[in-house]
Structures are given as structure tokens and as C-alpha cells.
Motif scaffolding. Structure first.
Motif, PDB file in Angstrom:
ATOM      1  N   PHE A 301      -1.369  10.367  23.241  1.00 31.87           N
ATOM      2  CA  PHE A 301       0.157  10.009  22.751  1.00 31.87           C
ATOM      3  C   PHE A 301       0.312   8.397  22.769  1.00 31.87           C
ATOM      4  O   PHE A 301       1.031   7.954  21.857  1.00 31.87           O
ATOM      5  N   GLU A 302      -0.165   7.749  23.855  1.00 31.10           N
ATOM      6  CA  GLU A 302      -0.112   6.263  23.863  1.00 31.10           C
ATOM      7  C   GLU A 302      -0.767   5.811  22.783  1.00 31.10           C
ATOM      8  O   GLU A 302      -0.251   4.657  21.852  1.00 31.10           O
ATOM      9  N   GLN A 303      -1.946   6.364  22.287  1.00 27.69           N
ATOM     10  CA  GLN A 303      -2.910   5.936  21.396  1.00 27.69           C
ATOM     11  C   GLN A 303      -2.223   6.146  20.041  1.00 27.69           C
ATOM     12  O   GLN A 303      -2.138   5.409  19.208  1.00 27.69           O
ATOM     13  N   HIS A 304      -1.660   7.176  19.842  1.00 30.02           N
ATOM     14  CA  HIS A 304      -0.677   7.426  18.448  1.00 30.02           C
ATOM     15  C   HIS A 304       0.240   6.327  18.381  1.00 30.02           C
ATOM     16  O   HIS A 304       0.527   6.104  17.115  1.00 30.02           O
ATOM     17  N   LEU A 305       1.133   6.143  19.412  1.00 29.34           N
ATOM     18  CA  LEU A 305       2.039   5.212  19.286  1.00 29.34           C
ATOM     19  C   LEU A 305       1.516   3.618  19.015  1.00 29.34           C
ATOM     20  O   LEU A 305       1.918   2.976  18.100  1.00 29.34           O
ATOM     21  N   ARG A 306       0.594   3.236  19.863  1.00 26.53           N
ATOM     22  CA  ARG A 306      -0.236   2.284  19.353  1.00 26.53           C
ATOM     23  C   ARG A 306      -0.625   1.913  17.975  1.00 26.53           C
ATOM     24  O   ARG A 306      -0.440   1.009  17.376  1.00 26.53           O
ATOM     25  N   ALA A 307      -1.098   3.229  17.511  1.00 22.92           N
ATOM     26  CA  ALA A 307      -1.713   2.928  16.053  1.00 22.92           C
ATOM     27  C   ALA A 307      -0.438   3.062  15.221  1.00 22.92           C
ATOM     28  O   ALA A 307      -0.611   1.956  14.262  1.00 22.92           O
ATOM     29  N   VAL A 308       0.477   3.699  15.260  1.00 23.02           N
ATOM     30  CA  VAL A 308       1.540   3.701  14.319  1.00 23.02           C
ATOM     31  C   VAL A 308       2.520   2.450  14.355  1.00 23.02           C
ATOM     32  O   VAL A 308       3.084   1.904  13.409  1.00 23.02           O
ATOM     33  N   LEU A 309       2.354   1.817  15.701  1.00 22.43           N
ATOM     34  CA  LEU A 309       2.940   0.446  15.684  1.00 22.43           C
ATOM     35  C   LEU A 309       2.176  -0.679  15.490  1.00 22.43           C
ATOM     36  O   LEU A 309       2.477  -1.855  15.604  1.00 22.43           O
ATOM     37  N   ASP A 310       0.819  -0.492  15.245  1.00 21.90           N
ATOM     38  CA  ASP A 310      -0.193  -1.375  14.637  1.00 21.90           C
ATOM     39  C   ASP A 310      -0.508  -2.277  15.850  1.00 21.90           C
ATOM     40  O   ASP A 310      -0.530  -3.510  15.779  1.00 21.90           O
ATOM     41  N   TYR A 311      -0.363  -1.746  16.986  1.00 26.80           N
ATOM     42  CA  TYR A 311      -0.945  -2.610  18.379  1.00 26.80           C
ATOM     43  C   TYR A 311      -2.479  -2.207  18.246  1.00 26.80           C
ATOM     44  O   TYR A 311      -2.833  -1.117  17.667  1.00 26.80           O
ATOM     45  N   PRO A 312      -3.216  -2.879  18.842  1.00 22.71           N
ATOM     46  CA  PRO A 312      -4.551  -2.738  19.143  1.00 22.71           C
ATOM     47  C   PRO A 312      -4.553  -1.512  19.905  1.00 22.71           C
ATOM     48  O   PRO A 312      -3.853  -1.282  20.828  1.00 22.71           O
ATOM     49  N   LEU A 313      -5.804  -0.701  19.784  1.00 21.08           N
ATOM     50  CA  LEU A 313      -5.998   0.797  20.514  1.00 21.08           C
ATOM     51  C   LEU A 313      -6.558   0.408  21.761  1.00 21.08           C
ATOM     52  O   LEU A 313      -6.994  -0.724  22.290  1.00 21.08           O
ATOM     53  N   GLY A 314      -6.020   1.490  22.627  1.00 13.11           N
ATOM     54  CA  GLY A 314      -6.342   1.429  24.109  1.00 13.11           C
ATOM     55  C   GLY A 314      -7.943   1.984  24.217  1.00 13.11           C
ATOM     56  O   GLY A 314      -8.481   2.505  23.356  1.00 13.11           O
ATOM     57  N   VAL A 315      -8.437   1.613  25.456  1.00 14.29           N
ATOM     58  CA  VAL A 315      -9.661   2.088  25.976  1.00 14.29           C
ATOM     59  C   VAL A 315      -9.647   3.630  26.060  1.00 14.29           C
ATOM     60  O   VAL A 315      -8.722   4.251  26.644  1.00 14.29           O
ATOM     61  N   THR A 316     -10.762   4.260  25.651  1.00  7.74           N
ATOM     62  CA  THR A 316     -10.784   5.957  25.528  1.00  7.74           C
ATOM     63  C   THR A 316     -11.685   6.305  26.679  1.00  7.74           C
ATOM     64  O   THR A 316     -11.882   7.371  26.641  1.00  7.74           O
ATOM     65  N   ALA A 317     -12.196   5.616  27.586  1.00  7.95           N
ATOM     66  CA  ALA A 317     -13.159   6.061  28.799  1.00  7.95           C
ATOM     67  C   ALA A 317     -12.327   7.110  29.463  1.00  7.95           C
ATOM     68  O   ALA A 317     -11.156   7.248  29.459  1.00  7.95           O
ATOM     69  N   MET A 318     -13.219   7.788  30.041  1.00  9.05           N
ATOM     70  CA  MET A 318     -12.748   9.109  30.761  1.00  9.05           C
ATOM     71  C   MET A 318     -12.240   8.577  32.164  1.00  9.05           C
ATOM     72  O   MET A 318     -13.121   7.602  32.589  1.00  9.05           O
ATOM     73  N   THR A 319     -11.514   9.099  32.887  1.00  8.77           N
ATOM     74  CA  THR A 319     -11.172   8.750  34.192  1.00  8.77           C
ATOM     75  C   THR A 319     -11.712   9.520  35.380  1.00  8.77           C
ATOM     76  O   THR A 319     -11.906   9.213  36.503  1.00  8.77           O
ATOM     77  N   ALA A 320     -12.517  10.694  34.961  1.00 10.17           N
ATOM     78  CA  ALA A 320     -13.256  11.425  35.957  1.00 10.17           C
ATOM     79  C   ALA A 320     -14.323  12.019  35.055  1.00 10.17           C
ATOM     80  O   ALA A 320     -14.428  12.145  33.549  1.00 10.17           O
ATOM     81  N   PRO A 321     -15.616  12.404  35.661  1.00  9.35           N
ATOM     82  CA  PRO A 321     -16.792  12.792  34.972  1.00  9.35           C
ATOM     83  C   PRO A 321     -16.385  14.071  34.106  1.00  9.35           C
ATOM     84  O   PRO A 321     -17.205  14.425  33.118  1.00  9.35           O
ATOM     85  N   ALA A 322     -15.737  14.997  34.658  1.00 13.97           N
ATOM     86  CA  ALA A 322     -15.350  16.239  33.894  1.00 13.97           C
ATOM     87  C   ALA A 322     -13.601  16.604  34.032  1.00 13.97           C
ATOM     88  O   ALA A 322     -13.100  16.254  35.065  1.00 13.97           O
ATOM     89  N   VAL A 323     -13.126  16.975  32.803  1.00 20.11           N
ATOM     90  CA  VAL A 323     -11.756  17.369  32.559  1.00 20.11           C
ATOM     91  C   VAL A 323     -11.593  18.582  32.084  1.00 20.11           C
ATOM     92  O   VAL A 323     -12.350  18.774  31.220  1.00 20.11           O
ATOM     93  N   ALA A 324     -10.864  19.427  32.621  1.00 19.48           N
ATOM     94  CA  ALA A 324     -10.431  20.764  31.881  1.00 19.48           C
ATOM     95  C   ALA A 324      -8.908  20.959  31.806  1.00 19.48           C
ATOM     96  O   ALA A 324      -8.153  20.428  32.804  1.00 19.48           O
ATOM     97  N   MET A 325      -8.624  21.425  30.466  1.00 20.63           N
ATOM     98  CA  MET A 325      -7.285  21.779  30.261  1.00 20.63           C
ATOM     99  C   MET A 325      -7.101  23.114  29.992  1.00 20.63           C
ATOM    100  O   MET A 325      -8.062  23.823  29.340  1.00 20.63           O
ATOM    101  N   ALA A 326      -6.155  23.677  30.553  1.00 23.96           N
ATOM    102  CA  ALA A 326      -5.997  25.079  30.154  1.00 23.96           C
ATOM    103  C   ALA A 326      -4.380  25.229  29.800  1.00 23.96           C
ATOM    104  O   ALA A 326      -3.517  24.817  30.524  1.00 23.96           O
ATOM    105  N   ASN A 327      -4.101  25.970  28.649  1.00 24.27           N
ATOM    106  CA  ASN A 327      -2.608  26.270  28.252  1.00 24.27           C
ATOM    107  C   ASN A 327      -1.902  27.328  29.086  1.00 24.27           C
ATOM    108  O   ASN A 327      -2.674  28.147  29.422  1.00 24.27           O
TER     109      ASN A 327
END
Lengths: 400, 400
Positions: A301-327
Motif C-alpha cells: 500500500f505504501e509502495q503503491h502510493l510512492r509509485a503514483v506520487l512518483d516518489y522513489p520506491l521503498g525497500v522490499t526486504a522481508m521482516t521475517a524469514p516466513a510470513v503467512a496470511m490467511a483471509n
């Protein structure tokens, strides 16, 4: 951007950001807009939302809400007047309106030419095929004869898809014989047919691209579907061959560049024995990227805003080795007498104190996607189990 | 909570949360309320904000904003009517109003008895002394004779503090001789005098406590002040003796429990050769905890909401070994012709793509706190340098 930065800032001031920052308007008030507003707050922004109704997910939490119809040009133009840049929560704005907004001098990201490939599956297939990118065998079909001819080539069953308007399993029909498709073919809905691909699993490659042309990719994830609806996302995709992961990232960055996407692009992929195939595109933040809110240094969401605002993009590194999302879906607990959402949230906080919850402000009707949960850690199996259990509990006592 | 959960949920529904969740109202529309709203969105909430003006930091980004005067009981009572629980962005609500709201049946966290110790330095010093907790030598002073008597005991200089209303270095006066305090003593402002403690550095211990009595502590941090204003926070406090860190956490949890705090409690500490001394208390999210937004699994803003909603508290583990926060002030770049905030933000994003920015929607007047930045990593020196450099740049080209 199509105007000088200082002029953009000036319009921002007029539109009410006291810090003189540009104003981002988003068409659509769903959960993607809701979470984009949440990210916008950090950037000193207050997202301007065009919502269909005051009860929409984003309209509940954003300050600057305009109620209007995204299919009416007058509503869109009125909304755009106060914005430095326009973007989208969904793909349902008619292309001709997006073009007309740009012709009227508004900055719109993604532009109509890019948005088209998320709106029109036939155009997407044609364009990706022309670029030599891997897609399932496909053909437009207008008749039972077209369908039979295609199926005789690739084998039954085949998958029929509505060219426009499909979402979360809607607009997709597996068909094993031509007579199953008679009513659909007679309905006049434009359709394509695709070979039903034997797949190992589904993946998604998420990238962002700025107007300047900068690209950034998050690690490729596995998406788990049930009844055509995404229920889980595992980051990074467990056991994915590193070369295949790298080629998926390159593929998504290529698509973003070739299609001129500005903002986030999600490329849904099939992993098959023969390699990767592109299933669908979304030119916006996507369910497959919700894990990035906590799981990446820069959320989608932040990256989408950075992109449409033509700000340089942010770092995409993970904050943990494993992440899971469930709806989280509205579930059987909505039945009379069952514990309410507040009670279930209370229990979740006690049982899974490290799981992060995101609720969308939606009334929990059975089957409706009302939120998601994210678990972070070092063991992919553990985070997957935690996310699934927490989501199942919040859905209403189900333990998946 | 003072009413059954189902009744709370019912009031939530009436107040407009479509998911039937309780409604949190916050008195005050500053950046703490702004960041609390941001956290509330994830919990399915939309924070209700009582702001002094529509331009207030939180009022710019929250949907449910009431404009009113936090010193007028009628405004407070009207605001409270739609809320399941009330909490605070600042300490400036008169105690008698807080008591009256509770007497009228509203759930208020922290309650007046706990809030008092953040409002009244004399009451705080008396209470902590009575509990046997370490505080600097102090005394109430009403005259030059009182001041001289105290200084003859502890040695000049001493520090005079206004009993009420001090903030960010205001209300604090180092005094080297009685004649320097004549006008202050004659002003009638209630004062205390404290021994000027020779300190190694300042620390802060941040904890949260729920109505149920659950406590949770974040790692103890070092705070760096300039002219009495916090400019940097380093988490965890570099090189802090583990026993001292543990005792600081215990001390803060003891204070929270003894004072009956519900929500976040920040305990500002002096580290001296003789051990720890309590400097100030804040019974709300605090500048020393802004690093937790990205630096901890549960941010102080989410935790404050969990506490006042009587949800079980979240995990306070750090997300990286070293985190540094630096405040951003309006600076010399506001001079005519200098690059605007948008331009500086653009540059920051290019130069420090991993630094997280938080802007508060405030016009950047020189010296005004308008935001903060956070850097995360493994090397404490590196994250401190990055945060300071990024904040200095955003402040207006200053490199600290």
C-alpha cells in the motif's frame, strides 16, 4: 507527473493538506482503499476516497470521502478536480472515462492503457502472447463450434472465462462438454476459453513500478485457493526453486514495464511441470500482497502510493524469514447466539498474541471476505498453521 | 469494562461500526491520536476524535471527528455519548471532568486517579515516594526561602518545575541562585524543586496494562534530548546493563499496577551512577515509543487500543535487533525558495529507501515537531546515523 512538482504541491495546499503535500484520490472504497489510507497517513497524506456508499470499508475510516458512482464520468471528473493524482481500488471504471480524465489533464495511475489488461482478459492474453510471455493455450469463443474446436485441440475439460468482470472465482467456469456451456454462450457475454492446465500450485509475483521507470519486486509467494477464492498466502513460496523465483520476478517486472503500469502489479501464476504460466493480472494492491503490511519493510500500500506520487520506491526486504496470511470470512458464527466478532477478536488476541489482525469494517455475512490475519516467524509450517487457525477462529470457530 | 460486552457491541453498532465492534473515542486530535487511528483501522475500528480544530493532525485523517473544547464538560459529555470507551491524546482534560464522565457511567481509560500522576508532578512525586520508588530529591516550593533551604541541602543548581502543564522542555527551569527565580515564585504558579541529578543518560521504560491487570513491557530505550526536547530514541538502549534493564521494566510495570493505569504508560528515567530515578510519567502513547510502529510486533498505538478495549495485549518482541527513531522538526528550509516538504520527502525516499517516514500533517514551522523517521537494522550505530541523517534532511537540509 504531468505538472511541475511545485504546482502539484500548490494544489495539495488548496485541497487541504496543511503540509502542502500532493493529494492522492482513489476511486473505490473497498478494503484496498482502506489499507491504502492507513499507509497514506504515514506519508503525511489523507487519502481522498470516491466511495459508492458511506458504509464502504474505506469510507468508514477516511476523512476525505466523496460519495459517487465510478461509472458516471461527471462523478469521476468532480472527484478528480481536487486531486493531484488519481488511482484505483478496483478495475471497474470504464476505460473511456479513464481516458477522458487523462485527456482533461488529470494524472491517472495506472493509465487506461495499463488498466485495460486488468479489465479485459482477452486483451491481456493477446498482449502477453504478443510479448512472448508464457500463458495457457487460449482462444476467444463465440459459439459452441469455437469451443468444441478448441477443446478437440487441447482436450476436455476447458475453462471458460468472462472477458470482463470476473473476480474471486466469479466469471470462471470449468466445462467438460459443449452442452454445459450452451446458456453461457447464448448469453452474449464475451468469453475466452483456456486449456485447463495441470498445475503444481499457484504463485503470485508482486512488483511496483514508478512513472520514472523504477521497479521493485517482493519475494514470490504461494497462493492457496478454495472454490476459486484465495484463502492463504505463503511468503516466500515454500521450496520454490530460486531460478524459477527469479524468473517470476523478472517476468512481472517485464509485464509492468511493457504494459506501462504505474503502481503495484500482481501477476498470478500457475507453476506447472513445464514452468510458469501467467493466469491473471491486477494493476493495484492485491490480496496476494497483504502479507507485506508487516512482512516487508515497505508494504504494497505504501509502495503503491510512492509509485503514483512518483516518489522513489521503498525497500522490499522481508521482516521475517516466513510470513503467512490467511483471509477471514463471515462464517457460521454469525448464527443467532454465537459469539460476536468482538468476542472472537478478544479470544484471538489471547490465543495468538503475535498474530496481526486486519478487519475491514464489513458486516460479517457468511462467506464474505471481512479481513485477514498475518503470522510472522522462522518456521514456514508454524506460521501457516497459526495464520490458518487464527483466521478460522475469527471466521467463526472453524479450525482449518 | 463497566458494561456487558454485548451491550458494548450494541452501542458500537448504533455508533456506526458496521461490524458491531465497540467504539473508542479519543480526546485530543494531535499526532498521537492520528497514529492511534492508523492502528485502529486494523482492528476494524474507526477512532472517534474530539479535536479542537478541523486542521488538527488526527482530524485530517479520521472519519469520525467532533470539534469541541476538551476543557468544557458539555463538549466532553456530548462526545462520550457515542463511545464505548474514552481515552486521551494528552493530559490536559481537567480531572474533575474525567471524574464526572466516569460518574455519569462512561468508561474512561486511564481513569482520573491514574491520569492525575501525568498531570500533576507534585502528586506524582508524592505517590512514587510513598511507594518507595526512586525519584530525585524534591520538595514543593512556595517562596525564595523554601528554595534556598532546599538548595542548601542538595546544592545549587536546582531544577524548578511547574506542577502542571509542562511539556517538551516547557515548565522546567534550572536555577543557580534564588534571585533567578523571583519572578517565577511571584507568579503564583505551583512549583516543585528537584535536585539536579548528575546523569549518565536518559532512558524510558514503556509498558501497557489492561483493565484485567495484564501487563506488557517493551525493551527499555535511550532517549536523547536537545533543549529539553526528545530528538532521538534508541531501542534497545545501547549497552544497558541487563539487570538495570530488567529493573526498569519491573519499575514501570509496578507503577502501572500501583497507579491503576489502563493503556500505555511511559516512565522517563534518569540513569545515574547510583541507579535509576523516575523523571516523568505519561499515561498514554509517548514519543519514546514511536519506534514500536515498525520496531515491535505490537505498536504502542495498537497496544493502547487493546488495553482500553480490554483485549489481551500483543507481543512486544522487537522486529529487528536495533531500531532508531529521530524526530522531524520544521526547519530553516521553510525559508522562501528552499525545497518544500514534498521535494525533501522525494529526496529522502531516494537516499534512505529503508527508512520509514511518519508525517503528522502539520505545517512545518521552524522548531515545530512535524513527524518522525525510523530506521531498523542490526548495527545500532548505523541505524542511529541513518535515522538522524534522514530526519535532519527532512527538517531542512540539516545533517546532524
Amino acid at each position: 507527473m504531468s505538472e511541475p512538482r511545485s504546482a502539484a504541491a500548490e494544489r495539495g495546499r488548496e485541497a487541504g493538506t496543511s503540509a502542502g503535500l500532493p493529494v492522492v484520490g482513489i476511486v473505490g472504497g473497498g478494503q484496498l482503499a482502506r489499507m491504502t489510507h492507513q499507509a497514506a497517513i504515514s506519508l503525511g497524506q489523507s487519502l481522498r476516497v470516491l466511495a459508492a456508499s458511506p458504509g464502504d470499508s474505506a469510507a468508514q475510516v477516511a476523512h476525505d470521502v466523496v460519495i459517487g458512482d465510478h461509472t458516471r464520468y461527471a462523478d469521476l471528473a468532480g472527484f478528480a478536480a481536487g486531486c493531484t493524482v488519481l488511482t484505483f481500488d478496483h478495475e471497474h471504471v470504464p476505460s473511456e472515462h479513464v481516458r477522458a480524465l487523462a485527456a482533461a489533464g488529470h494524472t491517472v495511475y495506472p493509465a487506461a492503457d495499463a488498466l485495460l489488461y486488468a479489465q479485459d482478459k482477452r486483451a491481456m492474453r493477446e498482449r502477453l502472447s504478443a510479448l512472448g510471455l508464457p500463458v495457457p493455450e487460449w482462444t476467444p469463443v463465440g459459439s459452441a463450434a469455437d469451443l468444441t474446436r478448441f477443446a478437440e485441440k487441447v482436450g476436455w475439460p476447458v475453462v471458460l472465462k468472462a472477458v470482463r468482470g470476473g473476480y474471486d472465482g466469479r466469471g470462471v467456469w470449468p466445462v467438460s462438454a459443449p452442452e454445459q456451456a450452451v446458456r453461457l454462450l447464448e448469453s452474449g457475454v464475451p468469453l475466452i476459453a483456456e486449456r485447463r492446465v495441470p498445475l503444481r500450485r499457484e504463485l503470485a509475483a508482486l512488483v511496483a513500478r514508478s512513472p520514472y521507470g523504477q521497479g521493485a519486486a517482493w519475494p514470490v509467494v504461494q497462493t492457496v485457493q478454495r472454490d476459486g477464492i484465495c484463502v492463504e498466502v505463503l511468503a516466500p513460496a515454500p521450496g520454490l526453486d530460486p531460478d524459477l523465483a527469479a524468473s517470476a520476478e523478472r517476468l512481472a517486472l517485464t509485464v509492468a514495464g511493457e504494459l506501462g503500469v504505474v503502481g503495484v502489479l500482481a501477476v498470478e501464476l500457475f507453476e506447472t511441470d513445464a514452468g510458469l504460466l501467467v493466469n491473471e493480472l491486477a494493476t493495484r494492491p492485491h490480496n496476494s500482497g497483504h502479507w507485506t503490511i508487516e512482512g516487508s519493510r515497505t508494504s504494497q500500500f505504501e509502495q503503491h502510493l510512492r509509485a503514483v506520487l512518483d516518489y522513489p520506491l521503498g525497500v522490499t526486504a522481508m521482516t521475517a524469514p516466513a510470513v503467512a496470511m490467511a483471509n477471514v470470512f463471515g462464517g457460521p458464527a454469525e448464527a443467532a447466539g454465537a459469539p460476536g466478532l468482538d468476542e472472537r477478536l478478544h479470544h484471538l488476541a489471547a490465543r495468538w498474541p503475535a498474530v496481526k489482525v486486519h478487519l475491514y469494517g464489513k458486516a460479517p455475512r457468511p462467506g464474505r471476505k471481512i479481513g485477514h490475519v498475518t503470522a510472522l516467524g522462522t518456521d514456514p509450517g508454524r506460521v501457516r498453521a497459526d495464520a490458518a487457525a487464527a483466521a478460522g477462529h475469527l471466521t467463526g470457530g472453524q479450525q482449518r
